[in-house]
Write a protein that holds these residues in place. Structure first.
Motif, PDB file in Angstrom:
ATOM      1  N   PRO A 263      -2.679  -1.393  11.110  1.00  0.00           N
ATOM      2  CA  PRO A 263      -1.767  -0.587  11.928  1.00  0.00           C
ATOM      3  C   PRO A 263      -1.793   0.878  11.507  1.00  0.00           C
ATOM      4  N   GLY A 264      -1.574   1.770  12.476  1.00  0.00           N
ATOM      5  CA  GLY A 264      -1.470   3.191  12.177  1.00  0.00           C
ATOM      6  C   GLY A 264      -2.680   4.009  12.539  1.00  0.00           C
ATOM      7  N   GLY A 265      -3.837   3.360  12.741  1.00  0.00           N
ATOM      8  CA  GLY A 265      -5.039   4.085  13.129  1.00  0.00           C
ATOM      9  C   GLY A 265      -5.098   4.303  14.630  1.00  0.00           C
ATOM     10  N   THR A 266      -6.099   5.051  15.079  1.00  0.00           N
ATOM     11  CA  THR A 266      -6.209   5.378  16.494  1.00  0.00           C
ATOM     12  C   THR A 266      -6.383   4.144  17.363  1.00  0.00           C
TER      13      THR A 266
ATOM     14  N   ASN B 220     -13.395  13.305  16.562  1.00  0.00           N
ATOM     15  CA  ASN B 220     -13.279  12.960  15.150  1.00  0.00           C
ATOM     16  C   ASN B 220     -13.106  14.242  14.356  1.00  0.00           C
ATOM     17  N   VAL B 221     -12.528  14.135  13.184  1.00  0.00           N
ATOM     18  CA  VAL B 221     -12.233  15.334  12.408  1.00  0.00           C
ATOM     19  C   VAL B 221     -12.453  15.101  10.916  1.00  0.00           C
TER      20      VAL B 221
ATOM     21  N   ASP C 181     -11.822  11.081  10.031  1.00  0.00           N
ATOM     22  CA  ASP C 181     -10.953  10.206  10.800  1.00  0.00           C
ATOM     23  C   ASP C 181     -10.983  10.592  12.263  1.00  0.00           C
ATOM     24  N   ASN C 182     -10.465   9.685  13.101  1.00  0.00           N
ATOM     25  CA  ASN C 182     -10.245  10.014  14.499  1.00  0.00           C
ATOM     26  C   ASN C 182      -9.064  10.971  14.596  1.00  0.00           C
ATOM     27  N   LEU C 183      -9.145  11.929  15.501  1.00  0.00           N
ATOM     28  CA  LEU C 183      -8.100  12.943  15.602  1.00  0.00           C
ATOM     29  C   LEU C 183      -6.709  12.378  15.908  1.00  0.00           C
TER      30      LEU C 183
ATOM     31  N   GLY D 168      -4.558  13.610  21.553  1.00  0.00           N
ATOM     32  CA  GLY D 168      -5.840  14.310  21.491  1.00  0.00           C
ATOM     33  C   GLY D 168      -6.962  13.531  22.138  1.00  0.00           C
ATOM     34  N   SER D 169      -6.633  12.389  22.742  1.00  0.00           N
ATOM     35  CA  SER D 169      -7.638  11.538  23.379  1.00  0.00           C
ATOM     36  C   SER D 169      -7.860  11.942  24.835  1.00  0.00           C
TER      37      SER D 169
END
Length: 324
Positions: A40-43, A127-128, A205-207, A290-291
């Protein structure tokens, strides 16, 4: 001539086509599980939960998100492969699960091109590379100078070995001529937590999952993988701008089912997802991360998966990348 067998055969042929719409209309007959192959918590988790909250109304059943983290997404994706092909278990496909991980990991227990049924690509995200505020750089030029002066001194966090964060950062290291130690986590959430806490100085990571921490000043963005500079990060260059276009690739998040999912179920899930994505509040929540909304067809998503897998297969081969 005995007409009974002939009449029976004709009757069976007449009934068979009628059964398909009935099956489609009865789906879903129970809650639908969406397997998110990360913590949980990721994009991936964020996108899945935004969709699931509203998509249940379009499907007529509750949609439940279940996190199955591990192996850079392999554990959750492998669980989906074993699920019945009736549409009641779906999965979130990402570049990590259907492209980068299978490309670098010969032990991946599934074929990303044949063991899933593509349904719809929901969204794509930049991604950043970001750093903890204690890191001695605030811009890309200084970041590169610091890494070149101290090879091996710094480490970076990713959502897991073989994931897009790992493979793209390894590609970056090869092209930029720097060495940074990889610290894999069981998802973007735990990786972010440790980077924000200063346990690891750098993260790829993904933005969407990193952006809240960037806005709060708890992470400093250095460079992004995006078609052009982002409105939310106007002062941060893209990888293309710094001369590293091969690294300038976005992530994606889409629904897939197990192999053999019927076209009727595929179309029903795809239509429900599209209807949900047309909701202004849903679109805003996704775009605020940001998607970018994609909402393509099953055929387009299948072609995208094939293309992305081939890109990373070539990256692994040309850069001679192996699992750590």
């Amino acid at each position: 001539m005995n007409r009974r067998p002939v009449l029976a055969a004709l009757a069976s042929l007449a009934v068979a086509p009628l059964s398909l719409p009935v099956l489609a209309q009865s789906y879903p007959s129970k809650p639908v599980r969406v397997v998110v192959p990360f913590a949980p918590g990721g994009t991936t988790d964020i996108i899945a939960r935004i969709l699931s909250e509203r998509m249940g109304a379009a499907l007529g059943q509750t949609v439940v998100v279940e996190n199955k983290a591990g192996g850079g997404g392999i554990v959750g994706a492998a669980e989906l492969v074993k699920a019945p092909a009736d549409g009641h278990v779906l999965g979130m496909a990402t570049v990590s699960t259907v492209a980068s991980n299978p490309a670098i990991n010969p032990r991946t227990p599934y074929n990303p091109l044949s063991d899933f049924t593509p349904i719809i690509n929901l969204a794509a995200t930049p991604n950043v590379i970001a750093v903890h505020p204690s890191f001695p750089a605030r811009d890309y030029r200084t970041f590169l100078e610091v890494l070149k002066k101290s090879p091996g001194r710094y480490s970076y966090a990713s959502s897991g070995t073989g994931g897009i964060g790992h493979l793209q950062m390894e590609l970056y290291k090869n092209l930029a001529g720097v060495f940074v130690t990889h610290i894999p986590y069981r998802g973007a959430g735990p990786a972010l937590n440790d980077t924000v806490a200063g346990q690891v100085p750098i993260i790829f990571d993904n933005l969407p999952s990193a952006l809240p921490f960037i806005r709060e000043g708890r992470l400093i963005p250095i460079v992004v993988a995006a078609p052009e500079r982002l409105a939310v990060l106007p002062n941060v260059p893209t990888f293309k701008e710094v001369g590293l276009e091969p690294v300038n690739r976005m992530a994606f998040y889409g629904f897939v089912g197990p192999k053999g999912l019927s076209r009727e179920v595929v179309d029903k899930v795809s239509a429900a997802a599209r209807r949900t994505l047309e909701d202004a509040s849903v679109r805003k929540r996704i775009e605020d991360t940001g998607s970018l909304i994609v909402a393509n067809t099953p055929e387009q998503f299948a072609a995208q998966i094939r293309s992305e897998f081939e890109v990373y297969r070539q990256v692994v081969e040309k850069q001679k990348l192996t699992l750590e």
